[in-house]
Design a protein around this motif. Sequence first.
Motif, PDB file in Angstrom:
ATOM      1  N   GLU A 111       0.851  -1.188   0.000  1.00 49.52           N
ATOM      2  CA  GLU A 111       0.000   0.000   0.000  1.00 49.52           C
ATOM      3  C   GLU A 111       0.884   1.234   0.000  1.00 49.52           C
ATOM      4  O   GLU A 111       1.944   1.254   0.618  1.00 49.52           O
ATOM      5  CB  GLU A 111      -0.916   0.009   1.218  1.00 49.52           C
ATOM      6  N   ALA A 112       0.458   2.265  -0.698  1.00 51.11           N
ATOM      7  CA  ALA A 112       1.231   3.503  -0.770  1.00 51.11           C
ATOM      8  C   ALA A 112       0.304   4.650  -1.118  1.00 51.11           C
ATOM      9  O   ALA A 112      -0.765   4.446  -1.705  1.00 51.11           O
ATOM     10  CB  ALA A 112       2.331   3.392  -1.822  1.00 51.11           C
ATOM     11  N   THR A 113       0.699   5.848  -0.750  1.00 54.48           N
ATOM     12  CA  THR A 113      -0.060   7.024  -1.182  1.00 54.48           C
ATOM     13  C   THR A 113       0.222   7.258  -2.661  1.00 54.48           C
ATOM     14  O   THR A 113       1.165   6.692  -3.227  1.00 54.48           O
ATOM     15  CB  THR A 113       0.330   8.274  -0.387  1.00 54.48           C
ATOM     16  N   LEU A 114      -0.580   8.106  -3.278  1.00 52.02           N
ATOM     17  CA  LEU A 114      -0.376   8.407  -4.690  1.00 52.02           C
ATOM     18  C   LEU A 114       1.028   8.952  -4.935  1.00 52.02           C
ATOM     19  O   LEU A 114       1.728   8.502  -5.859  1.00 52.02           O
ATOM     20  CB  LEU A 114      -1.427   9.425  -5.162  1.00 52.02           C
ATOM     21  N   PRO A 118      -5.450  11.005  -0.047  1.00 51.52           N
ATOM     22  CA  PRO A 118      -6.342  11.631   0.936  1.00 51.52           C
ATOM     23  C   PRO A 118      -7.252  12.698   0.363  1.00 51.52           C
ATOM     24  O   PRO A 118      -8.283  13.016   0.947  1.00 51.52           O
ATOM     25  CB  PRO A 118      -5.368  12.223   1.969  1.00 51.52           C
ATOM     26  N   SER A 119      -6.912  13.250  -0.786  1.00 55.58           N
ATOM     27  CA  SER A 119      -7.731  14.323  -1.370  1.00 55.58           C
ATOM     28  C   SER A 119      -8.676  13.839  -2.464  1.00 55.58           C
ATOM     29  O   SER A 119      -9.467  14.618  -2.996  1.00 55.58           O
ATOM     30  CB  SER A 119      -6.824  15.420  -1.942  1.00 55.58           C
ATOM     31  N   LYS A 120      -8.639  12.548  -2.790  1.00 57.14           N
ATOM     32  CA  LYS A 120      -9.421  12.056  -3.927  1.00 57.14           C
ATOM     33  C   LYS A 120     -10.921  12.226  -3.705  1.00 57.14           C
ATOM     34  O   LYS A 120     -11.651  12.661  -4.600  1.00 57.14           O
ATOM     35  CB  LYS A 120      -9.090  10.591  -4.195  1.00 57.14           C
ATOM     36  N   LYS A 121     -11.397  11.881  -2.507  1.00 56.69           N
ATOM     37  CA  LYS A 121     -12.830  12.002  -2.236  1.00 56.69           C
ATOM     38  C   LYS A 121     -13.280  13.454  -2.348  1.00 56.69           C
ATOM     39  O   LYS A 121     -14.376  13.739  -2.825  1.00 56.69           O
ATOM     40  CB  LYS A 121     -13.146  11.451  -0.848  1.00 56.69           C
ATOM     41  N   LEU A 154     -11.890  15.885  -4.233  1.00 55.35           N
ATOM     42  CA  LEU A 154     -11.882  16.328  -5.634  1.00 55.35           C
ATOM     43  C   LEU A 154     -13.054  15.733  -6.400  1.00 55.35           C
ATOM     44  O   LEU A 154     -13.741  16.427  -7.151  1.00 55.35           O
ATOM     45  CB  LEU A 154     -10.561  15.941  -6.293  1.00 55.35           C
ATOM     46  N   TYR A 155     -13.316  14.443  -6.210  1.00 54.02           N
ATOM     47  CA  TYR A 155     -14.370  13.788  -6.967  1.00 54.02           C
ATOM     48  C   TYR A 155     -15.759  14.201  -6.501  1.00 54.02           C
ATOM     49  O   TYR A 155     -16.734  14.066  -7.247  1.00 54.02           O
ATOM     50  CB  TYR A 155     -14.207  12.270  -6.901  1.00 54.02           C
ATOM     51  N   SER A 156     -15.889  14.687  -5.265  1.00 53.44           N
ATOM     52  CA  SER A 156     -17.189  15.146  -4.785  1.00 53.44           C
ATOM     53  C   SER A 156     -17.566  16.489  -5.387  1.00 53.44           C
ATOM     54  O   SER A 156     -18.747  16.849  -5.447  1.00 53.44           O
ATOM     55  CB  SER A 156     -17.182  15.258  -3.254  1.00 53.44           C
ATOM     56  N   VAL A 157     -16.569  17.245  -5.855  1.00 52.78           N
ATOM     57  CA  VAL A 157     -16.828  18.575  -6.409  1.00 52.78           C
ATOM     58  C   VAL A 157     -17.611  18.485  -7.710  1.00 52.78           C
ATOM     59  O   VAL A 157     -18.496  19.299  -7.989  1.00 52.78           O
ATOM     60  CB  VAL A 157     -15.505  19.335  -6.642  1.00 52.78           C
ATOM     61  N   ALA A 158     -17.302  17.499  -8.544  1.00 49.75           N
ATOM     62  CA  ALA A 158     -17.926  17.406  -9.876  1.00 49.75           C
ATOM     63  C   ALA A 158     -18.660  16.088 -10.077  1.00 49.75           C
ATOM     64  O   ALA A 158     -18.710  15.546 -11.168  1.00 49.75           O
ATOM     65  CB  ALA A 158     -16.872  17.589 -10.964  1.00 49.75           C
ATOM     66  N   TYR A 159     -19.256  15.564  -8.999  1.00 50.33           N
ATOM     67  CA  TYR A 159     -20.055  14.346  -9.061  1.00 50.33           C
ATOM     68  C   TYR A 159     -19.310  13.205  -9.754  1.00 50.33           C
ATOM     69  O   TYR A 159     -19.736  12.655 -10.765  1.00 50.33           O
ATOM     70  CB  TYR A 159     -21.386  14.598  -9.753  1.00 50.33           C
ATOM     71  N   ARG A 160     -18.160  12.878  -9.199  1.00 52.00           N
ATOM     72  CA  ARG A 160     -17.352  11.744  -9.645  1.00 52.00           C
ATOM     73  C   ARG A 160     -16.736  11.928 -11.029  1.00 52.00           C
ATOM     74  O   ARG A 160     -16.170  10.993 -11.593  1.00 52.00           O
ATOM     75  CB  ARG A 160     -18.181  10.447  -9.633  1.00 52.00           C
ATOM     76  N   ARG A 161     -16.846  13.098 -11.625  1.00 53.15           N
ATOM     77  CA  ARG A 161     -16.253  13.324 -12.938  1.00 53.15           C
ATOM     78  C   ARG A 161     -15.505  14.652 -12.930  1.00 53.15           C
ATOM     79  O   ARG A 161     -15.961  15.632 -13.514  1.00 53.15           O
ATOM     80  CB  ARG A 161     -17.323  13.324 -14.032  1.00 53.15           C
ATOM     81  N   LEU A 194      -4.359  15.898  -7.858  1.00 59.92           N
ATOM     82  CA  LEU A 194      -4.460  15.123  -6.622  1.00 59.92           C
ATOM     83  C   LEU A 194      -3.156  15.155  -5.840  1.00 59.92           C
ATOM     84  O   LEU A 194      -3.161  15.289  -4.604  1.00 59.92           O
ATOM     85  CB  LEU A 194      -4.844  13.674  -6.941  1.00 59.92           C
ATOM     86  N   ALA A 195      -2.030  15.020  -6.535  1.00 62.12           N
ATOM     87  CA  ALA A 195      -0.726  15.042  -5.867  1.00 62.12           C
ATOM     88  C   ALA A 195      -0.484  16.378  -5.185  1.00 62.12           C
ATOM     89  O   ALA A 195       0.036  16.438  -4.058  1.00 62.12           O
ATOM     90  CB  ALA A 195       0.390  14.741  -6.871  1.00 62.12           C
TER      91      ALA A 195
END
Length: 280
Positions: A118-121, A215-218, A220-227, A155-156
Motif C-alpha cells: 500500500e502507498a499514497t499516490l 487523501p484528497s481524492k474524495k 476532488l471527486y465530490s466537487v464534480a459528481y465523480r467526474r 491530486l498530488a
Amino acid sequence: MALCSVCRRREAFYLRTYSGQRLCAACLRRTLERALRRSISEAGGLPPRSRVVVPVSFTSPHLSLALLDVAVRVERRFGSEVVGVVPREVEVEPEGASLPGEQGLSRLVRVSVPPPEEATLSECIRFDSAWSARVAESLGGNAVLLPLTLTDRVLAMLDSLILGEAWLASESLLSRSVGGVRVIHAFGTIEGEAVAAYAARMEVRAWSPCRVASPSKKVLYSVAYRRPELEYSALKTISRLAQLAGGFGVCRYCGGFTAGGGASVCPVCERLRPAERVRL
C-alpha cells in the motif's frame, strides 16, 4: 445516437463534461496523441531516434496499456524506439494476450519489481519513477513515459497541501530528471477520465498488487459528481504552485524533491528503496 463533435461521422462514446465535446474512439485517440506530444514538448522535447521506455506502472497499470498504444503511434513518426517494460508482479488479463501496441514496440522487457502493498499516490509515483528510470538506464533509454494525468497531478498537489508536506509537490510537475533519464508524465495535460475511457475499450486489462491511496481524492471527486474533468486553469495553477516550492534538494533515485535542501535521497526512496528492488 449522438455523433462525434469533431468528425461528425462516427458515434460518440465519451463526453467531456466541462466543454460539452462528444468524442468517438478515433477522435479520442487523436486527442490523447496530441496530449502526449504536448507533454513531451513542454518537458523540453526528445531528440530524434530516442529510445523511449514505457513501463506498466503500479500507480496506473491499466492506463499504462493505453499509453503503450498511443506512444507507439506517436513516437514511430519520429523514428524513436519504444520499449515496453512489464513487471511480473502486475497481473495482465487475459493471460498471455498481446499488449496494446506490442507489434510496434522495438522490444518488450519483463522485470521483477516487488512493490509495497500500500502507498499514497505520491509515494507510488516516486516508486514508479525510480524503478523505471533504473530500467531505462540499463536499457540505454533516454526517456521514460509514465501514464500520469492532469487529474493525478492535481491530486498530488492537493495531497501535499493536506499532508503538510511541501516536498511532495514535485509530483505535480510535468517531468523530472533522474540521472541522464527524463521521466515525463505523458498524459499530464489531459483529464484522467479521457484516458480511462480510451483504456476501457481495450480487451486487455492490467491490475496492480499495490493499493494506491489519495487523501484528497474524495474531496476532488465530490466537487464534480465523480467526474472531475479539469480545465486549463487547473494545469496552470498546479504548475505554478509546484514551481514556487523552493529550498528543496532533488532525490537521486526518483527525481522528486527531498525533505531538506541538503538531502540527496527523499524519505520515500529511503524507506522503499525502489531502485534496489529491480531484477532484470
